[in-house]
Design a protein around this motif. Sequence first.
Motif, PDB file in Angstrom:
ATOM      1  N   ILE A  26      -5.551  19.123 -36.387  1.00 46.59           N
ATOM      2  CA  ILE A  26      -5.381  20.042 -37.049  1.00 46.59           C
ATOM      3  C   ILE A  26      -6.515  21.451 -35.649  1.00 46.59           C
ATOM      4  N   TYR A  27      -7.638  20.916 -35.541  1.00 45.27           N
ATOM      5  CA  TYR A  27      -8.107  21.998 -34.246  1.00 45.27           C
ATOM      6  C   TYR A  27      -8.078  22.698 -33.229  1.00 45.27           C
ATOM      7  N   ASN A  28      -7.298  22.011 -32.483  1.00 43.82           N
ATOM      8  CA  ASN A  28      -6.669  22.140 -30.759  1.00 43.82           C
ATOM      9  C   ASN A  28      -5.925  23.457 -31.233  1.00 43.82           C
ATOM     10  N   GLU A  29      -6.200  24.129 -30.193  1.00 42.79           N
ATOM     11  CA  GLU A  29      -5.184  25.235 -29.511  1.00 42.79           C
ATOM     12  C   GLU A  29      -5.103  25.208 -28.140  1.00 42.79           C
ATOM     13  N   LYS A  30      -3.786  25.704 -27.982  1.00 47.13           N
ATOM     14  CA  LYS A  30      -3.293  25.789 -26.125  1.00 47.13           C
ATOM     15  C   LYS A  30      -4.175  26.974 -25.942  1.00 47.13           C
ATOM     16  N   LYS A 184     -17.400  40.015 -30.753  1.00 48.68           N
ATOM     17  CA  LYS A 184     -18.441  39.050 -31.656  1.00 48.68           C
ATOM     18  C   LYS A 184     -18.454  37.646 -31.964  1.00 48.68           C
ATOM     19  N   SER A 185     -17.390  36.747 -30.944  1.00 50.82           N
ATOM     20  CA  SER A 185     -17.686  35.456 -30.603  1.00 50.82           C
ATOM     21  C   SER A 185     -16.069  35.277 -29.740  1.00 50.82           C
ATOM     22  N   TYR A 186     -16.180  34.392 -29.088  1.00 51.60           N
ATOM     23  CA  TYR A 186     -15.526  33.433 -28.321  1.00 51.60           C
ATOM     24  C   TYR A 186     -14.894  32.318 -28.492  1.00 51.60           C
ATOM     25  N   LYS A 187     -13.398  32.538 -28.421  1.00 49.04           N
ATOM     26  CA  LYS A 187     -12.797  30.678 -28.696  1.00 49.04           C
ATOM     27  C   LYS A 187     -12.852  30.199 -26.797  1.00 49.04           C
ATOM     28  N   MET A 188     -13.399  28.924 -27.285  1.00 47.98           N
ATOM     29  CA  MET A 188     -12.864  28.606 -25.992  1.00 47.98           C
ATOM     30  C   MET A 188     -12.329  27.236 -25.236  1.00 47.98           C
ATOM     31  N   TRP A 189     -11.836  27.310 -24.085  1.00 49.05           N
ATOM     32  CA  TRP A 189     -11.212  26.437 -23.252  1.00 49.05           C
ATOM     33  C   TRP A 189     -12.490  25.032 -21.946  1.00 49.05           C
ATOM     34  N   VAL A 190     -13.025  24.703 -22.183  1.00 57.94           N
ATOM     35  CA  VAL A 190     -14.223  24.026 -21.226  1.00 57.94           C
ATOM     36  C   VAL A 190     -13.627  22.559 -21.312  1.00 57.94           C
ATOM     37  N   LYS A 191     -14.258  22.031 -20.064  1.00 57.12           N
ATOM     38  CA  LYS A 191     -14.081  20.447 -19.460  1.00 57.12           C
ATOM     39  C   LYS A 191     -14.575  19.418 -20.526  1.00 57.12           C
ATOM     40  N   ILE A 193     -15.580  20.308 -23.081  1.00 50.38           N
ATOM     41  CA  ILE A 193     -15.090  20.426 -24.984  1.00 50.38           C
ATOM     42  C   ILE A 193     -13.638  19.467 -25.158  1.00 50.38           C
ATOM     43  N   PRO A 194     -13.089  18.608 -25.654  1.00 51.07           N
ATOM     44  CA  PRO A 194     -11.701  18.276 -25.758  1.00 51.07           C
ATOM     45  C   PRO A 194     -11.456  18.476 -26.072  1.00 51.07           C
ATOM     46  N   ILE A 195     -11.476  19.614 -27.663  1.00 52.58           N
ATOM     47  CA  ILE A 195     -10.480  20.496 -28.104  1.00 52.58           C
ATOM     48  C   ILE A 195     -10.692  22.032 -28.258  1.00 52.58           C
ATOM     49  N   GLY A 196      -8.740  22.453 -27.706  1.00 54.42           N
ATOM     50  CA  GLY A 196      -9.371  23.553 -27.223  1.00 54.42           C
ATOM     51  C   GLY A 196      -9.572  24.675 -28.345  1.00 54.42           C
ATOM     52  N   GLY A 197      -9.778  25.902 -27.890  1.00 56.10           N
ATOM     53  CA  GLY A 197     -10.267  26.842 -28.744  1.00 56.10           C
ATOM     54  C   GLY A 197     -11.351  27.180 -30.095  1.00 56.10           C
ATOM     55  N   ILE A 198     -11.843  26.152 -30.102  1.00 61.13           N
ATOM     56  CA  ILE A 198     -13.420  25.789 -30.729  1.00 61.13           C
ATOM     57  C   ILE A 198     -14.026  27.040 -30.714  1.00 61.13           C
TER      58      ILE A 198
END
Length: 235
Positions: A26-30, A184-191, A193-198
């Motif tokens: 549902i939540y993972n983004e590339k 305002k915010s950022y989305k994260m792709w980090v080691k 957190i296994p779900i990308g785009g949080i």
Amino acid sequence: MIRKLLKILGILLLLLVVGFGCLYFIYNEKLPEGQSGPEADALAQKMLTSLNSKKYQNTRFLEWSFRGGAYEYKWDRERGMVDMRWDDYRVQLDLISPNSSIVFKNEQRLNGNESAGLIEDAMDNFNNDSFWLVAPYKIFDKGTKRSIVQLEDGLEGLLVTYNSGGTTPGDSYLWILQPSGFPKSYKMWVKIIPIGGIEATWDDWAVMESGAFLPKTHQLGPLEISMGAIRGYNR
């Protein structure tokens, strides 16, 4: 009895795996693709200008806490030293020469063998916890790559990838900006957190004694991340 317990544990494990799989789906983004170059650097500079980053650059001391006050920091940016405290430990963390750092337990200095692992832990925690405080000012750090990403609302986001430095090189952050460039915010792709785009907010700011903007809190889903009693000053 043991067989029944193992069966229950197996069911719980299956539920956890299925639950995580659903969340991931549902939540993972590339990681988005962006366009690097002068326009991306110009957007990054616009962001720094909106924050009046010179005030931050001229700020010598930063104080904050993290994880509900469990970790406390006083950072002397001019000397590259951090006075860091947690549990029974106090570390005089040398950011320039970490091996020169000094570790105390209950105010008793530890020897080199006792200190080594604690210094490594202190550096890892400082890298993470200070990023939540000053990330907007690190977008031109050595080893960073900046790219413009076209967002769904037609605006432009700034994607910053840290190819070196820190504890987890390769992490990427997509900054969502106001039209003025203010974050305002950022989305994260980090080691970690296994779900990308949080997404985490950067919209609760305070002006320090030095004039620098620093965040008071972040919202990460249902979780509020407090930066504690933040200070930025020069005396």
